[in-house]
Design a protein around this motif. Sequence first.
Motif, PDB file in Angstrom:
ATOM      1  N   HIS A   1       3.252  22.023 -24.643  1.00  0.00           N
ATOM      2  CA  HIS A   1       3.881  22.108 -23.260  1.00  0.00           C
ATOM      3  C   HIS A   1       5.448  22.162 -23.208  1.00  0.00           C
ATOM      4  O   HIS A   1       6.239  22.101 -24.499  1.00  0.00           O
ATOM      5  CB  HIS A   1       3.491  20.769 -22.462  1.00  0.00           C
ATOM      6  CG  HIS A   1       4.345  19.645 -23.100  1.00  0.00           C
ATOM      7  ND1 HIS A   1       5.398  19.172 -22.968  1.00  0.00           N
ATOM      8  CD2 HIS A   1       3.616  18.479 -23.772  1.00  0.00           C
ATOM      9  CE1 HIS A   1       5.790  17.830 -23.418  1.00  0.00           C
ATOM     10  NE2 HIS A   1       4.678  17.789 -24.051  1.00  0.00           N
TER      11      HIS A   1
ATOM     12  N   ASN B   1       3.350  25.891 -18.271  1.00  0.00           N
ATOM     13  CA  ASN B   1       2.489  24.825 -18.745  1.00  0.00           C
ATOM     14  C   ASN B   1       1.181  24.786 -18.151  1.00  0.00           C
ATOM     15  O   ASN B   1       0.163  24.330 -18.771  1.00  0.00           O
ATOM     16  CB  ASN B   1       2.991  23.343 -18.146  1.00  0.00           C
ATOM     17  CG  ASN B   1       4.178  22.566 -18.969  1.00  0.00           C
ATOM     18  OD1 ASN B   1       4.495  23.381 -20.040  1.00  0.00           O
ATOM     19  ND2 ASN B   1       4.675  21.676 -18.846  1.00  0.00           N
TER      20      ASN B   1
ATOM     21  N   ARG C   1       2.555  17.441 -19.857  1.00  0.00           N
ATOM     22  CA  ARG C   1       2.231  18.672 -19.518  1.00  0.00           C
ATOM     23  C   ARG C   1       2.025  18.871 -17.903  1.00  0.00           C
ATOM     24  O   ARG C   1       2.282  19.733 -17.160  1.00  0.00           O
ATOM     25  CB  ARG C   1       0.992  19.226 -20.495  1.00  0.00           C
ATOM     26  CG  ARG C   1       1.017  20.820 -20.036  1.00  0.00           C
ATOM     27  CD  ARG C   1      -0.600  21.178 -20.496  1.00  0.00           C
ATOM     28  NE  ARG C   1      -1.704  20.641 -19.967  1.00  0.00           N
ATOM     29  CZ  ARG C   1      -2.539  21.078 -19.023  1.00  0.00           C
ATOM     30  NH1 ARG C   1      -2.104  22.349 -18.433  1.00  0.00           N
ATOM     31  NH2 ARG C   1      -3.575  20.549 -18.409  1.00  0.00           N
TER      32      ARG C   1
END
Length: 394
Positions: free
Chosen positions: A334, A313, A276
Amino acid sequence: MNQRTAPDLFEPGLFQGTTFYEVFAWYRANDPVSWQHPAGEPEGFWSVTKYHDVVSVHRDTTRMSSVKGMRLGSADSAVDAVANKMLIVSDPPDHTRMKRVLIQPFSHEILGRAEAYVEKVVADVVATALQYPEPDLIKHLERIPTDVICAIMGLPRSDWEWIGKQTTEAFESPSEVRRIAANGEIFKYFTDMVKENRRTATNDFISGITARTHSSPQLTDEELVFNFSGILAGGNETTRYTLAALTHQLAEHPDQWRRIARGDVDPAIATEEGLRWSVPGMHVLRTATEAVRIGAVEIAPGQRVVTWIGSANRDEEIFDNPDTFDVGRTGNRHLSFGAGRHICLGSRLARLEIAAYLRTLRSMVRSLTLEGAPRYNGSNFTWGLNELPVVLHK
């Protein structure tokens, strides 16, 4: 930032650091689907910054096409040459046909057999970094994804260093001419290899793929060459950036490193936060084939749409404290591997390598220290660290 003036998402040098995250936050709050026409681009495009809007674009393979290219700055001639012949610039049914064949080497069963090799490569790289510290740790880390993907593809050991350099040039070079040339070198390399393997059948990876194509679906040699290049790049560049970003954060945040070192956090969970945080694929381009609404905006047929994974994200509506690096973050949805049909082919392999790296750090490393300022490559496509002054200590 001034809430009445849109910040410049294409300000020179913006991606040479991390301040672009502030720009993304502004757009999410004020203009989540905005019209952009940066200097150097022949036409404008819609810029999408919120998580759910990004997902909707990625999942809509009917009205959002990949055939016209999947990144800003690509030469039309280069895109046309690989359109519907390379997975990342194809739409169904060609995308479905190719992916059905190409995904086989990345199954759980096959990667399970590769796990011991991955652990060995990672342990060797970490041991070397401990014994021979470099001013730039990436010189060690880059060996992990290169050695793993080259070994899986059965490429000669003597070619691995050259392959790593060519792959980086093909994606990161600021020169479009150099990017095209590097891609050409990689295509030629695989053209020769596929041709030779048709004669000798000595490469198990290529033979396995081509054996599956004797029955429907069948890939041409040209499609094999283009997609082997894509597999090489996907297995090399993005994982390297995640390993570097994760190491940087652990060195910069000793409290997070201690959670890893004590075994308080499962490496598989920490892997997702590393993915992420690192966002190795910053944007994805699509082209509307018909009128479609994204958020409150009507997109006309033929208009381009750019989704910003780095913004998705960090979307506050999805992630609690999104600007905080938290190795124990759970429910981590993510989009670093994308979404929908085009989700990354090598996502399982990347997770395997990153988790193995974290386990190895925990068993072999006492501490990590940041010895200087890290340096980013400045790309708004494959974004990440290309210099990391971190030292590992026994």
